[in-house]
Design an enzyme around this catalytic site. Structure first.
Site, PDB file in Angstrom:
ATOM      1  N   SER A  77      -4.356  -9.209 -12.775  1.00 28.47           N
ATOM      2  CA  SER A  77      -3.724 -10.130 -11.821  1.00 28.47           C
ATOM      3  C   SER A  77      -4.273 -11.526 -12.083  1.00 28.47           C
ATOM      4  O   SER A  77      -5.363 -11.671 -12.647  1.00 28.47           O
ATOM      5  CB  SER A  77      -4.100  -9.713 -10.388  1.00 28.47           C
ATOM      6  OG  SER A  77      -3.773 -10.725  -9.460  1.00 28.47           O
TER       7      SER A  77
ATOM      8  N   TYR B 203      -9.987  -7.307  -3.728  1.00 25.43           N
ATOM      9  CA  TYR B 203      -8.886  -7.163  -4.704  1.00 25.43           C
ATOM     10  C   TYR B 203      -9.237  -7.931  -5.980  1.00 25.43           C
ATOM     11  O   TYR B 203      -9.137  -7.406  -7.100  1.00 25.43           O
ATOM     12  CB  TYR B 203      -7.587  -7.696  -4.095  1.00 25.43           C
ATOM     13  CG  TYR B 203      -6.405  -7.627  -5.032  1.00 25.43           C
ATOM     14  CD1 TYR B 203      -5.784  -6.415  -5.312  1.00 25.43           C
ATOM     15  CD2 TYR B 203      -5.910  -8.782  -5.646  1.00 25.43           C
ATOM     16  CE1 TYR B 203      -4.699  -6.351  -6.179  1.00 25.43           C
ATOM     17  CE2 TYR B 203      -4.839  -8.728  -6.507  1.00 25.43           C
ATOM     18  CZ  TYR B 203      -4.232  -7.508  -6.773  1.00 25.43           C
ATOM     19  OH  TYR B 203      -3.162  -7.451  -7.638  1.00 25.43           O
TER      20      TYR B 203
HETATM   21  P1  NDP Z   1       4.178  -1.709  -6.103  1.00 27.47           P
HETATM   22  O1  NDP Z   1       3.567  -1.340  -4.796  1.00 27.47           O
HETATM   23  O2  NDP Z   1       5.637  -1.790  -6.206  1.00 27.47           O
HETATM   24  O3  NDP Z   1       3.679  -0.702  -7.235  1.00 27.47           O
HETATM   25  C1  NDP Z   1       2.424  -0.096  -7.205  1.00 27.47           C
HETATM   26  C2  NDP Z   1       2.548   1.211  -7.947  1.00 27.47           C
HETATM   27  O4  NDP Z   1       1.255   1.824  -8.032  1.00 27.47           O
HETATM   28  C3  NDP Z   1       3.466   2.177  -7.233  1.00 27.47           C
HETATM   29  O5  NDP Z   1       4.262   2.843  -8.203  1.00 27.47           O
HETATM   30  C4  NDP Z   1       2.515   3.166  -6.571  1.00 27.47           C
HETATM   31  O6  NDP Z   1       3.161   4.415  -6.514  1.00 27.47           O
HETATM   32  C5  NDP Z   1       1.373   3.166  -7.603  1.00 27.47           C
HETATM   33  N1  NDP Z   1       0.096   3.617  -7.081  1.00 27.47           N
HETATM   34  C6  NDP Z   1      -0.670   3.027  -6.128  1.00 27.47           C
HETATM   35  N2  NDP Z   1      -1.787   3.740  -5.941  1.00 27.47           N
HETATM   36  C7  NDP Z   1      -1.720   4.807  -6.788  1.00 27.47           C
HETATM   37  C8  NDP Z   1      -2.555   5.890  -7.063  1.00 27.47           C
HETATM   38  N3  NDP Z   1      -3.730   6.075  -6.420  1.00 27.47           N
HETATM   39  N4  NDP Z   1      -2.188   6.792  -8.001  1.00 27.47           N
HETATM   40  C9  NDP Z   1      -1.011   6.652  -8.647  1.00 27.47           C
HETATM   41  N5  NDP Z   1      -0.173   5.626  -8.450  1.00 27.47           N
HETATM   42  C10 NDP Z   1      -0.525   4.724  -7.521  1.00 27.47           C
HETATM   43  O7  NDP Z   1       3.487  -3.085  -6.513  1.00 27.47           O
HETATM   44  P2  NDP Z   1       3.486  -3.906  -7.887  1.00 27.47           P
HETATM   45  O8  NDP Z   1       4.520  -3.408  -8.796  1.00 27.47           O
HETATM   46  O9  NDP Z   1       3.490  -5.321  -7.502  1.00 27.47           O
HETATM   47  O10 NDP Z   1       2.042  -3.571  -8.453  1.00 27.47           O
HETATM   48  C11 NDP Z   1       1.823  -3.092  -9.782  1.00 27.47           C
HETATM   49  C12 NDP Z   1       0.533  -3.682 -10.304  1.00 27.47           C
HETATM   50  O11 NDP Z   1       0.687  -5.086 -10.456  1.00 27.47           O
HETATM   51  C13 NDP Z   1      -0.666  -3.470  -9.382  1.00 27.47           C
HETATM   52  O12 NDP Z   1      -1.794  -3.135 -10.149  1.00 27.47           O
HETATM   53  C14 NDP Z   1      -0.839  -4.842  -8.743  1.00 27.47           C
HETATM   54  O13 NDP Z   1      -2.170  -5.071  -8.345  1.00 27.47           O
HETATM   55  C15 NDP Z   1      -0.430  -5.730  -9.899  1.00 27.47           C
HETATM   56  N6  NDP Z   1      -0.067  -7.091  -9.498  1.00 27.47           N
HETATM   57  C16 NDP Z   1       1.019  -7.335  -8.697  1.00 27.47           C
HETATM   58  C17 NDP Z   1       1.321  -8.634  -8.308  1.00 27.47           C
HETATM   59  C18 NDP Z   1       2.476  -8.956  -7.416  1.00 27.47           C
HETATM   60  O14 NDP Z   1       2.582 -10.113  -6.960  1.00 27.47           O
HETATM   61  N7  NDP Z   1       3.380  -8.031  -7.162  1.00 27.47           N
HETATM   62  C19 NDP Z   1       0.495  -9.766  -8.757  1.00 27.47           C
HETATM   63  C20 NDP Z   1      -0.601  -9.401  -9.607  1.00 27.47           C
HETATM   64  C21 NDP Z   1      -0.857  -8.113  -9.959  1.00 27.47           C
HETATM   65  P3  NDP Z   1       2.906   5.573  -5.434  1.00 27.47           P
HETATM   66  O15 NDP Z   1       2.680   4.919  -4.112  1.00 27.47           O
HETATM   67  O16 NDP Z   1       4.178   6.357  -5.532  1.00 27.47           O
HETATM   68  O17 NDP Z   1       1.724   6.317  -5.964  1.00 27.47           O
END
Ligand code: NDP
Length: 245
Positions: A142, A155
């Site tokens: 991030s 975070y």
């Molecule tokens: P989403 O919430 O859409 O996606 C997060 C994904 O992670 C989901 O598919 C969720 O699926 C999965 N997940 C969370 N915890 C677990 C776990 N313990 N085991 C398996 N899967 C898990 O958010 P984003 O797409 O935005 O996030 C994706 C990545 O991008 C993250 O690492 C986030 O920190 C990073 N990011 C996002 C930003 C933004 O502005 N959106 C900015 C910077 C970084 P499920 O709940 O089905 O398990």
């Protein structure tokens, strides 16, 4: 193998947001996918859509905080497709809050998901990559790994750990492996504000709605790192809205 077509790519956190967008992007370029997340219905919706469009994908219901689940993900790739070319460690939770609210379960969840989750992926994929004498880690951090903005302390610390672990892994990886850090800024996903303290969630969602880039922009950056020729390592990519400070 150069390019994306034919590569076997496992993605964690593929049930929504950036992970789902990366899956769609890579499937469109001919990758064979193994997609992991906890929500079975959402995960299978992503898999079904890719298959309906002629792509190749299977789902594995996994929790990245569990070591055995990452082994299941990589084993699924090897059993289904005979190999694993790339592991995209993307699963994450933006459960940000001020320290004074003492949301310690959220602190633990971010450490477990981002730090232990990444290490579990390295533990599962590295032996496969070493055996094959090729492979690529793509780790999603991030912009919070570059600049700490309160109240994102925990975070940002866990995403900084992702950045440090990625660089250390790159240094140890040798000539056969590639290691890439992709750091998104504000991206338009359901994850922004989800699980965050109500005291900050509203502002996060407002900022997302005003300035966020689409998840397809981050997916393209991931694809760019994967499609390079074998000897070329895209070590670090930051992709953010032009208006993000
Ligand atoms: P989403 O919430 O859409 O996606 C997060 C994904 O992670 C989901 O598919 C969720 O699926 C999965 N997940 C969370 N915890 C677990 C776990 N313990 N085991 C398996 N899967 C898990 O958010 P984003 O797409 O935005 O996030 C994706 C990545 O991008 C993250 O690492 C986030 O920190 C990073 N990011 C996002 C930003 C933004 O502005 N959106 C900015 C910077 C970084 P499920 O709940 O089905 O398990």
């Amino acid at each position: 193998m150069t390019g994306i077509a034919g590569k076997v790519i496992a993605i964690t956190g593929a049930s929504s947001g950036i992970g789902a967008a990366a899956a769609a992007h890579l499937a469109g370029k001919g990758a064979r996918l193994v997609l992991g997340a906890r929500r079975e219905d959402r995960l299978h919706a992503v898999v079904d859509q890719i298959v309906a469009q002629g792509g190749s994908a299977v789902g594995a219901v996994i929790d990245v905080t569990r070591r055995a689940d990452l082994k299941l993900l990589t084993d699924t790739a090897v059993h289904q497709y005979g190999r694993l070319d790339v592991l995209v460690s993307n699963a994450g939770t933006m459960a940000v809050s001020p320290f004074d609210e003492l949301r310690q379960d959220d602190w633990d969840a971010m450490v477990a998901t981002h730090v232990n989750g990444l290490l579990n992926g390295i533990g599962a994929a590295l032996p496969v990559f070493r055996r094959q004498r090729c492979g690529q880690f793509v780790n999603v951090a991030s912009t919070a790994a570059y600049v700490v903005k309160s109240p994102q302390g925990v975070y940002a610390a866990t995403k900084t750990a992702v950045k440090v672990l990625t660089e250390a892994l790159r240094q140890e990886s040798g000539p056969d492996l590639r290691v890439t850090l992709v750091s998104p800024g504000f991206t338009d996903t359901e994850g922004v504000g989800k699980g965050a303290s109500p005291s900050v969630a509203e502002a996060m969602i407002r900022q997302r709605d005003e300035i966020a880039i689409p998840p397809s922009a981050v997916a393209s950056a991931i694809g760019f790192a994967i499609e390079q020729p074998a000897g070329v390592d895209i070590s670090e990519v930051v992709v953010r809205p032009t208006v993000q400070a």
